[in-house]
Write a protein that holds these residues in place. Structure first.
Motif, short mmCIF file in Angstrom:
data_model
loop_
_atom_site.label_atom_id
_atom_site.label_comp_id
_atom_site.label_asym_id
_atom_site.label_seq_id
_atom_site.Cartn_x
_atom_site.Cartn_y
_atom_site.Cartn_z
N GLY A 1 0.29 -4.76 7.08
CA GLY A 1 0.55 -5.87 7.99
C GLY A 1 -0.65 -6.19 8.86
N MET B 1 8.17 -12.19 9.49
CA MET B 1 8.76 -10.90 9.89
C MET B 1 10.23 -11.07 10.23
N PHE C 1 5.40 -6.14 8.01
CA PHE C 1 5.97 -5.68 9.27
C PHE C 1 7.50 -5.66 9.21
N ALA C 2 8.11 -6.56 8.43
CA ALA C 2 9.56 -6.57 8.31
C ALA C 2 10.09 -5.29 7.70
N GLY D 1 6.15 -6.62 16.39
CA GLY D 1 6.76 -7.91 16.68
C GLY D 1 6.26 -8.50 17.99
N ALA E 1 9.32 -1.22 14.64
CA ALA E 1 9.07 -2.64 14.40
C ALA E 1 8.88 -3.41 15.70
N GLY F 1 3.54 -10.55 7.80
CA GLY F 1 4.85 -10.54 8.44
C GLY F 1 5.89 -9.83 7.60
N THR G 1 13.31 -9.48 8.15
CA THR G 1 14.25 -8.61 8.87
C THR G 1 15.68 -9.08 8.65
#
Length: 599
Positions: free
Chosen positions: A158, A202, A173-174, A187, A183, A170, A206
């Motif tokens: 990420g 992200m 990161f999700a 974020g 997370a 993104g 999610t």
């Protein structure tokens, strides 16, 4: 863990030593570091490979496997985790463990490969790669079947993809939402840098994981799952066993290791303080520094981080290698300090908990159980936690405002030492490199007002989550509703029974009483039948006179003890009283007390 900044030393003290001798000294130092790393690797790798190959000690993976097979939520993990891992349940648990840990090993190797690409010398590449591969915390994560290395690779992807491929970044990161406490900081970083595309990706990723997960485990779990996030305080009485709390490298674990009572509010205030320092580093406006601070913040801002979770520190190590500081010599010093602190902290960690003492057998045969407020000591101080906080603050102070990320050409020597990785995303050294954000500059009065609001909000939030004044009455870990939550759903009660009392027990933590109109003789067969089926087992029978008493344990299908209790059914004026004293655990042992001097 990294190559020494040779040219930085030359520029710092140009006449102190000849470059050829300095180069030889740097190479020799690197070889010493490599030797230490090889020694650590030789100590940890054989057991990791043995556990992976034999699969006879699977740690927490057995619980993950069981929850994935039955599509249940595992604690605070995302419900999407059980869905993602569900295909593993189609194979035997031993083979599933081998596949899962094998993927984790590949993730570690991938992180090590990415890390060494920014280093030129052979000995430097070897030092960097071995530093990551030999981290003891990462090996324990692999052995226990945790996804630390996979989360670390996702986080690293990420950060590295963020500039050129924000949507892919993104989505990486999700993936962190599978263990949601990690997370939050990425974020916030995306929000701070106003990277809308990455943040949208992200959030979308999610939502897909969460909705699909709840669709699999049942949407009725949404409420209880969300409410569980408000019970993250450092309180060993109701959500962490004493020895489990001592495994934390989050702030409550550091307090325990320092001999300080882990007051929930104090631990949460330290988490908010850590977030504040991270934001200060972000506010300097230099992308590489901000990303390194965000990676470090993932570990010190969360209120819950076990020692094996700190393998994620490898992400910060990789990003630090790509960071431009005012004093470049700090980078190797920081990374070597991280490695030494991780080794020292692992040595201080009371793990593996081979013999967890929760009680003693006295000389007269009676059993005394440790009080619920007991906290297991550690073998030393967890130095890595305050060191990471100090490094984040140092990054904010040591920002190179005239370096590569502000458009100035990097010196040839520094450019050679920090050559960009070929064919992969990296921080550019050209004049077009973007800054993460414009440094925040406020008028004094506005800055004072903002500081007052942030400090007040942090205090009251910490007080609320830590159950401290003025919110002391909002939460009682031994209130009836909380105590009833620890009673397993498969514990039977006679028809028509009524709750009479539920609260703190003595000597076991939880005490529950029910009344029934049925006599003891009619109720005891109910529990005798319970002990003939899984998951309950008889530990000791203690029936006396008209009463029926037993000590019983509850086990998972993989042999992990989850509950240990004392059950008593005694006659009363209008039937009987059912009493259950309960201790929630996964591992329990009772050792004999040492004989007294009088014997």
């Amino acid at each position: 863990m990294t190559t020494l900044a040779l040219d930085t030393v030359v520029r710092w003290r140009p006449g102190a030593i000849r470059p050829a001798r300095l180069a030889a000294l740097a190479s020799l130092s690197l070889l010493v570091i490599v030797g230490v790393e090889l020694a650590v690797l030789a100590a940890v790798l054989p057991e990791t490979l043995e556990m992976w190959w034999t699969a006879d000690r699977m740690g927490d993976f057995a619980n993950f496997y069981d929850d994935a097979a039955n599509l249940n939520i595992n604690g605070l993990y995302s419900p999407g985790l059980s869905l993602v891992m569900h295909p593993l349940s189609w194979m035997h648990v031993h083979n599933a463990y081998r596949v899962y840990v094998g993927l984790g090993m590949l993730a570690v190797l991938a992180i090590a490969f990415i890390a060494q690409r920014n280093v030129n010398s052979i000995e430097g590449k070897l030092a960097v790669a071995l530093g990551i591969i030999s981290l003891p915390q990462m090996h324990w994560a692999l052995r226990l079947g945790h996804m630390t290395s996979m989360l670390a690779l996702s986080a690293l992807g990420g950060f590295l993809l963020l500039k050129r491929h924000p949507i892919l970044a993104g989505l990486c990161f999700a993936v962190l939402v599978l263990k949601p406490q990690y997370a939050a900081v990425p974020g916030l970083y995306l929000l701070w840098t106003r990277n809308g595309r990455a943040l949208a990706a992200m959030v979308a990723g999610t939502l897909v994981l969460e909705v699909a997960g709840f669709a699999a485990v049942g949407f009725s779990n949404v409420g209880p799952y969300i409410s569980s996030f408000f019970d993250l305080s450092a309180d060993a009485r109701d959500n962490l066993l004493p020895y489990q709390q001592s495994w934390q490298y989050a702030w409550q674990g550091f307090l325990i290791s320092s001999g300080i009572e882990p007051i929930p509010m104090l631990a949460l205030v330290l988490s908010f303080l850590s977030l504040g320092v991270v934001v200060v580093a972000w506010a300097q406006g230099v992308r590489s520094v901000a990303m390194a601070a965000a990676a470090l913040g993932m570990l010190i801002v969360t209120p819950y981080a076990n020692f094996y979770d700190w393998g994620i520190l490898a992400v910060a190590a990789v990003l630090l290698l790509r960071t431009d500081l005012k004093w470049s010599i700090l980078i190797p010093v920081i990374l070597i300090g991280f490695y030494a602190a991780m080794l020292a902290s692992q040595h201080a960690t009371p793990f593996p908990a081979v013999d967890v003492q929760v009680g003693v057998v006295e000389a007269d045969g009676s059993i005394s159980v440790l009080p619920a407020s007991f906290i297991s000591p550690t073998n030393g101080i967890y130095w890595i936690t305050p060191l990471v906080l100090a490094v984040v603050g140092l990054l904010a102070l040591a920002v190179n405002r005239n370096g590569r990320e502000e458009g100035a050409a990097a010196p040839e020597a520094a450019a050679a030492l920090e050559a960009p990785a070929v064919g992969g995303p990296t921080l550019s050294a050209d004049a077009n490199a973007e800054r993460s954000a414009t440094p925040v500059r406020l008028r004094p009065l506005a800055a004072f007002a903002l500081a007052a609001v942030v400090i007040s909000a942090s205090f009251f939030t910490s007080a609320y989550l830590g159950h401290a004044p003025p919110f002391t009455q909002t939460y009682d870990p031994f209130g009836p509703s909380e105590v009833l939550k620890v009673v397993p759903d498969d514990f039977p009660l006679p028809q028509g029974s009524r709750l009479r009392d539920a609260g703190e027990g003595d000597p076991l933590p939880y005490h529950i009483e029910w009344t029934s109109t049925e006599p003891v003789a009619a109720i005891s067969p109910l529990y005798e039948e319970l002990l003939t089926t899984e998951p309950w087992e008889l530990m000791l029978a203690e029936s006396e006179g008209d009463s029926y008493g037993i000590r019983l344990g509850r086990f998972t299908s993989f042999g992990f003890m989850t509950h240990w209790g004392i059950l008593d059914v005694s006659p009363a004026d209008e039937g009987s009283v059912i009493t259950l004293d309960l201790f929630v655990t996964q591992l329990i042992s009772v050792s004999e007390a040492a004989p007294s001097k009088d014997e």
